[in-house]
Design an enzyme around this catalytic site. Structure first.
Site, mmCIF file in Angstrom:
data_model
loop_
_atom_site.group_PDB
_atom_site.id
_atom_site.type_symbol
_atom_site.label_atom_id
_atom_site.label_comp_id
_atom_site.label_asym_id
_atom_site.label_seq_id
_atom_site.Cartn_x
_atom_site.Cartn_y
_atom_site.Cartn_z
ATOM 1 N N SER A 33 -15.049 12.102 -0.815
ATOM 2 C CA SER A 33 -14.122 13.315 -2.386
ATOM 3 C C SER A 33 -14.913 12.880 -3.335
ATOM 4 C CB SER A 33 -13.441 12.885 -1.750
ATOM 5 O OG SER A 33 -11.818 13.670 -2.887
ATOM 6 N N ASN A 34 -13.638 12.938 -3.990
ATOM 7 C CA ASN A 34 -13.964 12.368 -6.259
ATOM 8 C C ASN A 34 -13.104 12.141 -6.647
ATOM 9 O OD1 ASN A 34 -12.726 15.176 -7.202
ATOM 10 N ND2 ASN A 34 -14.301 16.586 -5.391
#
Ligand code: CTP
Ligand code: CA
Length: 223
Positions: A33-34
Site C-alpha cells: 500500500s502507500n
C-alpha cells in the site's frame, strides 16, 4: 444564494470522488500500500456535499469516518476501485481521482500466511503485476464528465503533471509534492493546477480550503 456560508452552487450535479490508498494483498496478513490518509479526497466529498452535489465517495481503507450526506463505497484493491467507480462515473458530471492507487499488486494473493523457513522463496521475490489505471480507464470513456486527476510527485512536478494530463485525458491535474511529510497525512497542501492553458501555482492552504478551490476549478471546466 448563501445561507450560513453554504452555497448550493453544485445542486443538481453528480460528483464522483476516489480517495485513500488501495491495499493489495500478499497473503491474509500482509499487503502492499502507500501512505495516503484520504484527507484530500474526504475534504472534497464534504465540500461537494455541502455545496449541494450528489456525491459518491469510493475510498480505500482509511482511519476517517465516511462523511455525512455522501454515498460511500468502501473498497480495498485497485481492481475493486475501478469496478466500484464504473457506474457512478457514467452518471457523473465531475469526477475527481484523489486516490493513491497502488500501481502494482502481487500476481497472486496466497490463501495462507507465508512462513519463514517454509515460504522463503515466495517471500524473497513477490511477483507483481500492473494494476488498472482507474482514472485513465474511465477518462477514456468520458462524454460530458469533467475529469480531475492528481499527480503525486517528488521531482519534476510540473513536467510530470503535464505528461499525466495528456496521457490520461484529464481536463485538469492537481499536482502536488509528496516529498516526505509534505502532503500525505498533512492537513494542508500546496498544489498547482495544470491544464491545457498551462500551470497555475496556488498558495499553501488547508485541505478543506483546497477542496473548495478544486471544485471551483472543476466548475470552470464545465463552462
Ligand atoms: N491513478 C489511478 N489508477 C492508478 C494509478 C493512478 O486512478 N492505477 C490516478 C490517481 O488517482 C491520480 C493520477 O492517476 O489521480 C495520477 O496518479 P500518480 O500516482 O501520480 O501517477 P501514475 O500515473 O500512477 O504514475 P507514477 O506513480 O509512476 O508517477
Ligand atoms: Ca502511481
Amino acid at each position: 444564494l448563501s445561507v450560513l456560508g453554504v452555497r448550493n452552487d453544485l445542486e443538481g450535479l453528480r460528483v464522483l470522488i476516489t480517495a485513500g490508498p488501495t491495499v493489495e494483498p500478499i497473503d491474509p496478513v500482509r499487503y502492499i500500500s502507500n501512505y495516503s490518509s484520504g484527507k484530500s479526497g474526504y475534504a472534497l466529498a464534504v465540500a461537494a456535499a455541502r455545496r449541494g452535489a450528489q456525491v459518491t465517495l469510493v475510498s480505500g481503507p482509511t482511519s476517517l469516518d465516511p462523511p455525512k450526506d455522501v454515498c460511500f463505497i468502501g473498497v480495498r484493491t485497485a481492481v475493486d476501485m475501478l469496478a466500484a467507480c464504473q457506474r457512478p462515473f457514467e452518471k457523473a458530471d465531475i469526477a475527481i481521482f484523489a486516490a493513491a492507487v497502488a500501481d502494482m499488486r502481487p500476481a497472486t494473493a496466497a490463501d495462507h500466511k507465508l512462513k519463514k523457513g517454509v515460504d522463503d522463496d515466495a517471500l524473497a521475490g513477490i511477483p507483481l503485476v500492473k494494476n488498472p489505471d482507474v482514472l485513465a480507464t474511465l477518462a477514456a470513456q468520458k462524454d460530458r464528465q469533467v475529469v480531475v486527476g492528481y499527480a503525486a510527485e517528488t521531482d519534476d512536478i510540473l513536467e510530470n503533471a503535464r505528461r499525466k494530463l495528456k496521457a490520461k485525458h484529464a481536463d485538469v491535474i492537481v499536482a502536488n509534492d509528496v516529498g516526505e511529510g509534505k502532503a500525505f497525512n498533512a492537513n494542508d497542501n500546496k498544489i498547482w493546477f495544470v491544464d491545457e492553458e498551462g500551470a497555475e501555482e496556488l498558495p499553501r492552504m488547508t485541505k478543506a480550503a483546497l477542496a473548495d478551490v478544486i471544485l471551483n476549478k472543476a466548475l470552470d471546466c464545465m463552462r
